[in-house]
Design a protein around this motif. Structure first.
Motif, PDB file in Angstrom:
ATOM      1  N   MET A  26      -1.576  -6.905  -2.962  1.00  0.00           N
ATOM      2  CA  MET A  26      -1.556  -5.448  -3.130  1.00  0.00           C
ATOM      3  C   MET A  26      -0.183  -4.861  -2.785  1.00  0.00           C
ATOM      4  SD  MET A  26      -4.539  -4.968  -4.263  1.00  0.00           S
ATOM      5  CE  MET A  26      -6.059  -5.911  -4.335  1.00  0.00           C
ATOM      6  N   VAL A  27       0.391  -5.331  -1.687  1.00  0.00           N
ATOM      7  CA  VAL A  27       1.705  -4.834  -1.269  1.00  0.00           C
ATOM      8  C   VAL A  27       2.764  -5.196  -2.304  1.00  0.00           C
ATOM      9  CG1 VAL A  27       3.512  -5.050   0.481  1.00  0.00           C
ATOM     10  CG2 VAL A  27       1.124  -4.863   1.188  1.00  0.00           C
ATOM     11  N   GLU A  28       2.688  -6.416  -2.848  1.00  0.00           N
ATOM     12  CA  GLU A  28       3.656  -6.843  -3.866  1.00  0.00           C
ATOM     13  C   GLU A  28       3.563  -6.002  -5.128  1.00  0.00           C
ATOM     14  OE1 GLU A  28       2.796 -10.984  -4.333  1.00  0.00           O
ATOM     15  OE2 GLU A  28       4.166 -11.598  -2.731  1.00  0.00           O
ATOM     16  N   LEU A  29       2.388  -5.446  -5.377  1.00  0.00           N
ATOM     17  CA  LEU A  29       2.196  -4.579  -6.545  1.00  0.00           C
ATOM     18  C   LEU A  29       2.651  -3.146  -6.267  1.00  0.00           C
ATOM     19  CD1 LEU A  29      -1.282  -5.899  -7.655  1.00  0.00           C
ATOM     20  CD2 LEU A  29       0.791  -5.964  -9.050  1.00  0.00           C
ATOM     21  N   GLY A  30       3.111  -2.905  -5.037  1.00  0.00           N
ATOM     22  CA  GLY A  30       3.619  -1.583  -4.694  1.00  0.00           C
ATOM     23  C   GLY A  30       2.602  -0.643  -4.089  1.00  0.00           C
ATOM     24  N   VAL A  31       1.423  -1.172  -3.717  1.00  0.00           N
ATOM     25  CA  VAL A  31       0.412  -0.322  -3.084  1.00  0.00           C
ATOM     26  C   VAL A  31       0.805  -0.084  -1.626  1.00  0.00           C
ATOM     27  CG1 VAL A  31      -2.031  -0.062  -2.521  1.00  0.00           C
ATOM     28  CG2 VAL A  31      -1.356  -1.341  -4.569  1.00  0.00           C
ATOM     29  N   ASP A  32       0.838   1.166  -1.227  1.00  0.00           N
ATOM     30  CA  ASP A  32       1.138   1.505   0.166  1.00  0.00           C
ATOM     31  C   ASP A  32       0.045   0.940   1.072  1.00  0.00           C
ATOM     32  OD1 ASP A  32       1.256   3.070   2.690  1.00  0.00           O
ATOM     33  OD2 ASP A  32       2.812   4.179   1.630  1.00  0.00           O
ATOM     34  N   GLU A  33       0.426   0.393   2.213  1.00  0.00           N
ATOM     35  CA  GLU A  33      -0.553  -0.224   3.113  1.00  0.00           C
ATOM     36  C   GLU A  33      -1.667   0.752   3.503  1.00  0.00           C
ATOM     37  OE1 GLU A  33       1.002  -2.311   6.449  1.00  0.00           O
ATOM     38  OE2 GLU A  33       2.360  -3.539   5.236  1.00  0.00           O
ATOM     39  N   ARG A  34      -1.354   2.021   3.639  1.00  0.00           N
ATOM     40  CA  ARG A  34      -2.386   2.993   4.021  1.00  0.00           C
ATOM     41  C   ARG A  34      -3.363   3.269   2.878  1.00  0.00           C
ATOM     42  NH1 ARG A  34       1.335   8.511   4.279  1.00  0.00           N
ATOM     43  NH2 ARG A  34       1.984   8.493   2.083  1.00  0.00           N
ATOM     44  N   ASP A  35      -3.016   2.803   1.668  1.00  0.00           N
ATOM     45  CA  ASP A  35      -3.896   2.987   0.510  1.00  0.00           C
ATOM     46  C   ASP A  35      -4.638   1.705   0.131  1.00  0.00           C
ATOM     47  OD1 ASP A  35      -3.257   5.698   0.178  1.00  0.00           O
ATOM     48  OD2 ASP A  35      -1.424   5.179  -0.919  1.00  0.00           O
ATOM     49  N   ILE A  36      -4.619   0.728   1.035  1.00  0.00           N
ATOM     50  CA  ILE A  36      -5.394  -0.497   0.842  1.00  0.00           C
ATOM     51  C   ILE A  36      -6.654  -0.381   1.687  1.00  0.00           C
ATOM     52  CG2 ILE A  36      -5.450  -3.006   1.080  1.00  0.00           C
ATOM     53  CD1 ILE A  36      -2.380  -2.983   0.878  1.00  0.00           C
ATOM     54  N   PHE A  37      -7.795  -0.431   1.057  1.00  0.00           N
ATOM     55  CA  PHE A  37      -9.082  -0.294   1.733  1.00  0.00           C
ATOM     56  C   PHE A  37      -9.705  -1.680   1.888  1.00  0.00           C
ATOM     57  CE2 PHE A  37      -8.046   3.807   0.161  1.00  0.00           C
ATOM     58  CZ  PHE A  37      -8.678   4.731   0.984  1.00  0.00           C
ATOM     59  N   ILE A  38     -10.054  -2.039   3.112  1.00  0.00           N
ATOM     60  CA  ILE A  38     -10.500  -3.403   3.413  1.00  0.00           C
ATOM     61  C   ILE A  38     -11.894  -3.395   4.028  1.00  0.00           C
ATOM     62  CG2 ILE A  38     -10.010  -5.504   4.709  1.00  0.00           C
ATOM     63  CD1 ILE A  38      -7.054  -4.616   4.746  1.00  0.00           C
ATOM     64  N   ASP A  39     -12.797  -4.141   3.420  1.00  0.00           N
ATOM     65  CA  ASP A  39     -14.141  -4.347   3.973  1.00  0.00           C
ATOM     66  C   ASP A  39     -14.331  -5.820   4.302  1.00  0.00           C
ATOM     67  OD1 ASP A  39     -15.701  -1.918   4.134  1.00  0.00           O
ATOM     68  OD2 ASP A  39     -15.638  -1.830   1.946  1.00  0.00           O
ATOM     69  N   LYS A  40     -14.962  -6.063   5.423  1.00  0.00           N
ATOM     70  CA  LYS A  40     -15.396  -7.415   5.767  1.00  0.00           C
ATOM     71  C   LYS A  40     -16.917  -7.365   5.789  1.00  0.00           C
ATOM     72  CE  LYS A  40     -11.244  -8.942   8.156  1.00  0.00           C
ATOM     73  NZ  LYS A  40     -10.692  -9.700   9.317  1.00  0.00           N
ATOM     74  N   ALA A  41     -17.482  -7.518   4.617  1.00  0.00           N
ATOM     75  CA  ALA A  41     -18.927  -7.337   4.452  1.00  0.00           C
ATOM     76  C   ALA A  41     -19.394  -8.044   3.188  1.00  0.00           C
ATOM     77  CB  ALA A  41     -19.260  -5.850   4.369  1.00  0.00           C
ATOM     78  N   SER A  42     -20.676  -8.319   3.133  1.00  0.00           N
ATOM     79  CA  SER A  42     -21.281  -8.973   1.968  1.00  0.00           C
ATOM     80  C   SER A  42     -21.122  -8.109   0.721  1.00  0.00           C
ATOM     81  CB  SER A  42     -22.766  -9.223   2.245  1.00  0.00           C
ATOM     82  OG  SER A  42     -23.444  -9.589   1.055  1.00  0.00           O
ATOM     83  N   GLY A  43     -21.081  -8.792  -0.428  1.00  0.00           N
ATOM     84  CA  GLY A  43     -21.012  -8.076  -1.695  1.00  0.00           C
ATOM     85  C   GLY A  43     -22.373  -7.820  -2.303  1.00  0.00           C
ATOM     86  N   LYS A  44     -23.434  -7.985  -1.508  1.00  0.00           N
ATOM     87  CA  LYS A  44     -24.792  -7.839  -2.043  1.00  0.00           C
ATOM     88  C   LYS A  44     -25.096  -6.410  -2.480  1.00  0.00           C
ATOM     89  CE  LYS A  44     -26.913  -7.043   2.485  1.00  0.00           C
ATOM     90  NZ  LYS A  44     -27.922  -7.486   3.466  1.00  0.00           N
ATOM     91  N   ASP A  45     -24.431  -5.427  -1.843  1.00  0.00           N
ATOM     92  CA  ASP A  45     -24.610  -4.028  -2.238  1.00  0.00           C
ATOM     93  C   ASP A  45     -23.312  -3.283  -1.974  1.00  0.00           C
ATOM     94  OD1 ASP A  45     -24.546  -3.171   0.528  1.00  0.00           O
ATOM     95  OD2 ASP A  45     -26.640  -3.778   0.681  1.00  0.00           O
ATOM     96  N   PHE A  46     -23.311  -1.975  -2.156  1.00  0.00           N
ATOM     97  CA  PHE A  46     -22.080  -1.191  -2.030  1.00  0.00           C
ATOM     98  C   PHE A  46     -22.109  -0.251  -0.823  1.00  0.00           C
ATOM     99  CE2 PHE A  46     -21.802  -2.888  -6.195  1.00  0.00           C
ATOM    100  CZ  PHE A  46     -20.444  -3.015  -6.451  1.00  0.00           C
ATOM    101  N   ASP A  47     -22.982  -0.541   0.097  1.00  0.00           N
ATOM    102  CA  ASP A  47     -23.061   0.260   1.312  1.00  0.00           C
ATOM    103  C   ASP A  47     -22.038  -0.271   2.322  1.00  0.00           C
ATOM    104  OD1 ASP A  47     -23.838   2.090   3.179  1.00  0.00           O
ATOM    105  OD2 ASP A  47     -25.580   0.951   3.868  1.00  0.00           O
ATOM    106  N   ARG A  48     -20.750  -0.137   1.946  1.00  0.00           N
ATOM    107  CA  ARG A  48     -19.645  -0.626   2.777  1.00  0.00           C
ATOM    108  C   ARG A  48     -18.747   0.555   3.120  1.00  0.00           C
ATOM    109  NH1 ARG A  48     -17.798  -3.779  -1.937  1.00  0.00           N
ATOM    110  NH2 ARG A  48     -19.796  -4.521  -2.746  1.00  0.00           N
ATOM    111  N   PRO A  49     -18.372   0.707   4.380  1.00  0.00           N
ATOM    112  CA  PRO A  49     -17.637   1.907   4.804  1.00  0.00           C
ATOM    113  C   PRO A  49     -16.321   2.139   4.081  1.00  0.00           C
ATOM    114  CG  PRO A  49     -17.660   0.239   6.550  1.00  0.00           C
ATOM    115  CD  PRO A  49     -18.665  -0.182   5.533  1.00  0.00           C
ATOM    116  N   GLN A  50     -15.512   1.089   3.912  1.00  0.00           N
ATOM    117  CA  GLN A  50     -14.204   1.296   3.286  1.00  0.00           C
ATOM    118  C   GLN A  50     -14.314   1.504   1.780  1.00  0.00           C
ATOM    119  OE1 GLN A  50     -10.981   1.608   4.810  1.00  0.00           O
ATOM    120  NE2 GLN A  50     -12.514   2.098   6.364  1.00  0.00           N
TER     121      GLN A  50
END
Length: 212
Positions: A26-50
């Motif tokens: 993401m950073v190499e593509l020019g995305v600002d670090e504050r605009d990278i949203f990171i979840d550490k959660a299962s992909g079973k549904d979309f109830d993820r905070p980030q």
């Protein structure tokens, strides 16, 4: 369109996994670090905070990078729903880096109605693959647990007992046992000295008394 932004969405399945590989992309593509949203959660549904936080800031014309479609999720119906919500209702765009030559919603939009039909077909195929991979993973996990149980292996946290105490805990137990019995120290104080919780403490005390 002015004031458009570029975001990155990163997901791994659990807290023990590392996100560095996706972050670096993401950073190499020019995305600002504050605009990278990171979840550490299962992909079973979309109830993820980030992910939900990302959705709340997406505006028309924005661009979202994903390493692979399964980073978005692993639920066939919900992947399609979320993708179409972002690209058609919000009118933002998504690029899947793993298939970026093909899976770039901007290209589909430029093709009009035919592009929409093609996008739906490709999305259905990849969403199906992502969901099936999750089902295979869950099946392998269940089979592994069944084998471990059949072999008599304990799953989860190791059970504490007298034999698993460290040398220091055993020494503290022997040194303070009599003081506890004569009420010179309280049970809470004794537990703190041993570093044990209530249930483990009384279980180990029982074993200790039986061994005397």
């Amino acid at each position: 369109m002015t004031n458009t932004k570029t975001f990155g969405y990163v997901r791994v399945s659990d807290k023990g996994q590392n996100t560095d590989r996706q972050d670096i992309k993401m950073v190499e593509l020019g995305v600002d670090e504050r605009d990278i949203f990171i979840d550490k959660a299962s992909g079973k549904d979309f109830d993820r905070p980030q992910y939900q936080a990302l959705k709340s800031v997406i505006r028309e014309g924005d661009l979202i990078y994903l390493d692979a479609l399964d980073r978005l999720g692993r639920n066939y119906d919900e992947i399609k729903t979320e993708w179409q919500f972002i690209t058609r209702k919000l009118n933002a765009d998504i690029v899947i880096l793993e298939n970026k030559e093909l899976f770039d919603s901007r290209k589909f939009k430029s093709m009009g109605d035919m592009g929409k039909l093609m996008e739906d077909q490709f999305l259905s195929l990849l969403a199906y693959v992502a969901e099936q991979e999750r089902k295979k993973l869950l099946k392998r996990q269940a089979e592994g647990i069944a084998v471990a149980k059949a072999q008599g292996k304990h799953l989860g946290r190791p059970q504490l007992n007298l034999s698993t105490l460290s040398k220091q805990q055993r020494a503290d137990l022997e040194a303070n046992y009599q003081a506890w019995k004569t009420k010179e120290i309280t049970g809470v104080q004794f537990m703190e000295k041993l570093g044990l919780k209530k249930n483990s403490f009384y279980k180990i005390i029982g074993e200790f008394e039986e061994s005397k």
